[in-house]
Structure formats: C-alpha cells, structure tokens
Design a protein around this motif. Structure first.
Motif, mmCIF file in Angstrom:
data_model
loop_
_atom_site.group_PDB
_atom_site.id
_atom_site.type_symbol
_atom_site.label_atom_id
_atom_site.label_comp_id
_atom_site.label_asym_id
_atom_site.label_seq_id
_atom_site.Cartn_x
_atom_site.Cartn_y
_atom_site.Cartn_z
ATOM 1 N N SER A 1 -22.766 9.618 -75.037
ATOM 2 C CA SER A 1 -23.469 9.476 -73.758
ATOM 3 C C SER A 1 -24.913 9.930 -73.884
ATOM 4 N N TRP A 2 -25.708 9.535 -72.898
ATOM 5 C CA TRP A 2 -27.119 9.887 -72.869
ATOM 6 C C TRP A 2 -27.627 9.750 -71.445
ATOM 7 N N THR A 3 -28.782 10.335 -71.204
ATOM 8 C CA THR A 3 -29.440 10.222 -69.905
ATOM 9 C C THR A 3 -30.827 9.645 -70.115
ATOM 10 N N THR A 4 -31.115 8.582 -69.395
ATOM 11 C CA THR A 4 -32.450 7.996 -69.372
ATOM 12 C C THR A 4 -33.136 8.472 -68.105
ATOM 13 N N GLU A 5 -34.316 9.053 -68.247
ATOM 14 C CA GLU A 5 -35.111 9.476 -67.104
ATOM 15 C C GLU A 5 -36.155 8.398 -66.834
ATOM 16 N N LEU A 6 -36.422 8.164 -65.557
ATOM 17 C CA LEU A 6 -37.322 7.087 -65.163
ATOM 18 C C LEU A 6 -38.352 7.553 -64.155
ATOM 19 N N GLY A 7 -39.525 6.954 -64.234
ATOM 20 C CA GLY A 7 -40.569 7.146 -63.245
ATOM 21 C C GLY A 7 -41.025 5.782 -62.758
ATOM 22 N N LEU A 8 -41.160 5.623 -61.459
ATOM 23 C CA LEU A 8 -41.656 4.371 -60.882
ATOM 24 C C LEU A 8 -43.085 4.584 -60.397
ATOM 25 N N PHE A 9 -43.974 3.694 -60.844
ATOM 26 C CA PHE A 9 -45.405 3.787 -60.531
ATOM 27 C C PHE A 9 -45.828 2.502 -59.839
ATOM 28 N N ARG A 10 -46.565 2.633 -58.748
ATOM 29 C CA ARG A 10 -47.016 1.433 -58.034
ATOM 30 C C ARG A 10 -48.412 1.040 -58.496
ATOM 31 N N ASN A 11 -48.554 -0.240 -58.746
ATOM 32 C CA ASN A 11 -49.822 -0.830 -59.160
ATOM 33 C C ASN A 11 -50.421 -0.025 -60.315
ATOM 34 N N GLU A 12 -51.628 0.482 -60.169
ATOM 35 C CA GLU A 12 -52.260 1.220 -61.271
ATOM 36 C C GLU A 12 -52.265 2.733 -61.052
ATOM 37 N N GLU A 13 -51.485 3.216 -60.089
ATOM 38 C CA GLU A 13 -51.460 4.649 -59.806
ATOM 39 C C GLU A 13 -50.860 5.435 -60.969
ATOM 40 N N ASP A 14 -51.350 6.646 -61.176
ATOM 41 C CA ASP A 14 -50.901 7.485 -62.290
ATOM 42 C C ASP A 14 -49.723 8.385 -61.912
ATOM 43 N N ALA A 15 -49.561 8.693 -60.633
ATOM 44 C CA ALA A 15 -48.465 9.559 -60.192
ATOM 45 C C ALA A 15 -47.263 8.714 -59.778
ATOM 46 N N ALA A 16 -46.082 9.139 -60.185
ATOM 47 C CA ALA A 16 -44.858 8.418 -59.833
ATOM 48 C C ALA A 16 -44.600 8.505 -58.330
ATOM 49 N N PHE A 17 -44.184 7.395 -57.727
ATOM 50 C CA PHE A 17 -43.778 7.442 -56.324
ATOM 51 C C PHE A 17 -42.295 7.764 -56.212
ATOM 52 N N ALA A 18 -41.565 7.613 -57.312
ATOM 53 C CA ALA A 18 -40.151 7.993 -57.362
ATOM 54 C C ALA A 18 -39.798 8.301 -58.811
ATOM 55 N N GLU A 19 -38.887 9.245 -58.993
ATOM 56 C CA GLU A 19 -38.382 9.574 -60.330
ATOM 57 C C GLU A 19 -36.874 9.730 -60.245
ATOM 58 N N GLY A 20 -36.210 9.323 -61.308
ATOM 59 C CA GLY A 20 -34.762 9.405 -61.287
ATOM 60 C C GLY A 20 -34.175 9.402 -62.674
#
Length: 145
Positions: free
Chosen positions: A96-115
């Motif tokens: 097993s493993w865990t993939t961490e994700l960050g969602l970024f809108r357009n060209e923004e540098d800060a994630a609007f959601a992480e999971g």
C-alpha cells in the motif's frame, strides 16, 4: 484547537496533471462542488498511474483499491478555472501507499485544496493485498519528496 496549516505551494509537489473544469462542476454557490475535488484527485492519480504503466485498466492482474481518502479546503475554485493537480508520495508500504495531492487554480502558487488517496494493491482473483512489484515501487519512489 491547533492552528490550521497554511496551503502548500506548487514546489511542494513533484508531478502535475492539468485538468479542465466543467460548467456542471459548479454548485448552487457558484464554486466547485465538494465531490468534484475528489474526482479531480482520482483523475490525476489514475492518469499518473497509467502514464507509469502501473494501472491495469481491466484489473486482470492486479487491482488498485482506494482504502482511505481525505481533503482539506483552503479556497474556492470554479468553472472555467484550469486545475493543476500536483502529486507526491506520502507513504510507501509493502502493498500500500498514500499519494498526497494539491489542487492549484490557473497559475496560482497556493493550493486551494489538498488531500490524499491511500491505496492497496490486491490480486485480481484473491482480492488479498499483494506486494508491489519493483516497477511500481520505483515509479512511486520517483514522486517521493
């Protein structure tokens, strides 16, 4: 209650997939419905696994099951934003493993959601956890931070 961690930046993630939003993704409040975040996570992880040759679309040899997932929301996104999903390895075990994700809108540098998506590899016939192959392990290690 402890202070909330600030959103991650693009530099915190290793691999990226660009995903479009759709008009139907917006909810009555005019932003992405919560379930869309999970669909974006799932699409990004699956596309990455397919590109690495880790995903057996038919499940004939092994199946990759999501056994746990989560999302932390930092800001809103909406159609027609373009989403850039960043991936990195969170944890790597025997099967097993865990993939961490960050969602970024357009060209923004800060994630609007992480999971995260925690997955386990199981045999297609047995349904029991099976050790990761050397190829899958190597692919996952390439997105380790």
């Amino acid at each position: 209650m402890p202070d909330r961690a600030p959103p991650g930046s693009r530099a915190d993630y290793v691999a990226f997939h660009t995903l479009p939003t759709r008009w139907a993704d917006n909810d009555a409040y005019g932003h992405l419905n919560n379930i869309v975040h999970y669909a974006l996570f799932d699409t990004a992880v699956t596309l990455w696994q397919m590109a690495q040759g880790c995903f057996d679309v038919r499940g004939e040899s092994v199946r990759l099951l999501v056994v746990e997932s989560g999302c932390r929301y930092h800001a809103e996104a909406a159609f027609p934003d373009t989403i850039h999903a960043g991936l990195r390895l969170g944890r790597l075990g025997r099967s097993s493993w865990t993939t961490e994700l960050g969602l970024f809108r357009n060209e923004e540098d800060a994630a609007f959601a992480e999971g995260f998506f925690a997955q386990v590899q199981v045999g297609s016939e047995s349904g029991r956890p099976e050790p990761l192959s050397a190829e899958v392990r190597a692919a996952l290690e390439r997105i380790a931070r």
